[in-house]
Structures are given as C-alpha cells and as structure tokens.
Design a protein around this motif. Structure first.
Motif: not given
Length: 327
Positions: A100-120
């Motif tokens: 389980r990874l709990s991730l915080g971000s102040s860069t909202s534009a990056l969250l969606a592609p990062l989540i997609q990468r981690l999920s894959t």
C-alpha cells in the motif's frame, strides 16, 4: 537519439492502427508530437519506416523488419519485467513490501498519469492519494507519517520543503510558460517576453517558496513592475485569462482546450519537480522505482504538449532530468 523499447512500441502501434492519427489517439499523444517522434526514430534507424498517403500508412521494407523484431522484443521484455519484479519481491522482507502506498502531491496535473503508471506496473499495490496546493503542507504530512511519499513542485530557486530529515530527488525541471486565450494577439508567437505584457494583470496558481519574488525580479530585469499577481485556483486562473482580465503563468505541460501556452524567451522562471520520502520508511526501499514512475508520468505529460515537446528540442537541460538528481 538511442533506440528504446518505447520507440518500438510506437512503431508497432502505428503499424497496427494503419494511420498516425489513429495511433496518436491510442497512445494518448498529439498527432504532431507522434509524427515528430516517428521522424526521430526513422533518423536513428537510417530510413523511412512507413510510406504515407491519404489512406494511411504502409510499412516499407525497413519498417517490416523493425515491426517483426518489435514483435519479438516487446513481449520478451514484458515477460522479463514481470519475472524480475516477482523475483525482486521474493527477495524483499515481506513485512517491508509496498503493498500500500499513500502518496501526497502538490502537482495535480501529474497525479492521473502517475496513478496510471503505478497501476500498470504494480497492479497488486493499493495506492491512496491526497492533494494540496502547498508543497510545505505535503512535506509536513510526510514528516508526520500521514503519507508514505510526496510529489511536489517548487520554484527552482527554493530549497526542498520540510526538514532535513526528508529525502528529495529532483526528477524534472520545467520552464514557466504564459497561458493565453486562443484569440489573443500574441497567441501565435513561438516565444514572448514578460515585457510584452507589462501593462497586463497577472494570475498564477498558489505555490510556496520564492516564486512571487522571482517573478517580480524577472519583471524588473525587463524594465517594469507588475501591477498585480492574482494567486488563485486553476479554474479561476482560466476564467481570468478567458475573460481577458489577466495573463496567467502556468506549467509548461499544461494543455487546455480554448487556450494556448507560449514559452518565455530565456526561460526566466523555472519550476523544480521533486519526489520525497522519509529515509527510515518502507517507501525508501521503493524510492528508486517510484522516482522512475514519476519521471515516466511527467514524460507522458510532456509528449501530450506539442508546444513544450517542440521547445525542448532546443532546450535539452529542461524536462525529465538524467539520473533524477538528488535535490
């Protein structure tokens, strides 16, 4: 340019789709960006891979050779990665495995592609995210163990947020661009200066550190003092720009319908993107993999922006940083 597996994937996708337009849609990139990337691949390989006409694309003899080799290499590499991940996971202490990874971000534009990468790449991992405009707030959550890792952006002149007990790695450095409505008189320029807007109101999304001071200094170096800098959320910035009330400063990777982003001459304002964790946490063992994923996610955003990807050809020190410098 060195040929990479992702380039073979591009060639295979174009061949399967039968057209660059369809392949661009499938890969989630702009058609001009994909055309430019194919051109770089063809130059590296020494010849055209496709003949193109109004009906689409057709592989040349060289293209057929590359496509055939890609058909062998891509599945083999995918299998290797799966086996390597299973092997490496087996060597790790099960109690320290990042299930389980709990991730915080102040860069909202990056969250969606990062989540997609981690999920894959890590389908067994559960990823939870939280967002804040403030890099300092995200760093505080990291220091208080409310999250495992953080992805933040700060003005390039600022120090990393939080205390010295956090580990930060710089994975990308971007210029700040100007956001304009499509019908703005300067929207067709390849570059502009801050002084071109000396009589304008300004807007920007919130950010910690020295960005406001750096903006004022950059304007002063061009001979004027900005009358204002409205710091507000992204939606309000877009409304101010669309109405002609203000010109906005924005991240170079932004692609917004109805707007254009224009580079600033000399890149007087720059933004540093970092990923961080606590050195005594389970996330520290996952740090190299997370940094790689974050860099790949940022590159995904770069390739979707024709303006930024084109600008980077002549400004190679920007974008994803080689080796993801410690920052």
């Amino acid at each position: 340019m060195e040929l990479e597996l992702r380039h073979l994937k591009v060639v295979s996708t174009i061949a399967a789709a039968g057209s660059i337009t369809k392949a661009a849609a499938e890969l989630g990139v702009a058609q001009p960006a994909l055309t430019a990337q194919l051109g770089r691949i063809e130059r590296t390989l020494g010849g055209s891979l496709f003949d193109r006409d109004h009906r689409g694309v057709r592989a040349t003899a060289l293209g057929e050779l590359v496509i055939a080799r890609a058909g062998l290499l891509l599945p083999a590499m995918s299998g290797l990665l799966e086996e390597a991940n299973r092997f490496s996971d087996g060597l790790r202490d099960p109690g320290r495995r990042m299930e389980r990874l709990s991730l915080g971000s102040s860069t909202s534009a990056l969250l969606a592609p990062l989540i997609q990468r981690l999920s894959t790449q890590y389908p067994a991992m559960t990823v939870a995210t939280t967002a804040s405009w403030s890099a300092d707030d995200v760093a505080a959550m990291l220091g208080d163990r409310r999250i495992d890792a953080a992805v933040v952006g700060v003005c390039a002149g600022s120090r990393p947020p939080g205390g010295s007990d956090l580990v930060w790695r710089t994975f990308a450095i971007d210029p700040v661009f100007v956001l304009l409505p499509e019908d703005h008189a300067l929207a067709g320029r390849t570059e502009v200066t801050l002084a071109d807007f000396s009589g304008s109101e300004w807007a920007a999304t919130p950010g910690d550190g020295c960005f406001r001071d750096c903006f004022a200094a950059a304007c002063a170096s061009e001979g004027f003092t900005p009358s204002s800098l409205f710091v507000t959320d992204a939606a309000s910035c877009m409304e101010l720009v669309a109405s002609g009330t203000a010109v906005a400063l924005c991240q170079a990777v932004r692609v917004l319908r109805g707007f254009v982003t224009v580079p600033l001459v000399g890149a007087p304002l720059t933004w540093r993107h970092m990923v961080g964790w606590r050195p005594d946490s389970a996330a520290a063992e996952f740090g190299d993999r997370l940094t790689a994923c974050v860099g790949e996610a940022h590159q995904d955003l770069v390739e979707r922006s024709t303006v930024y990807s084109t600008w980077l050809r002549d400004h190679s020190t920007f974008g994803v940083q080689p080796g993801h410098r410690t920052g």
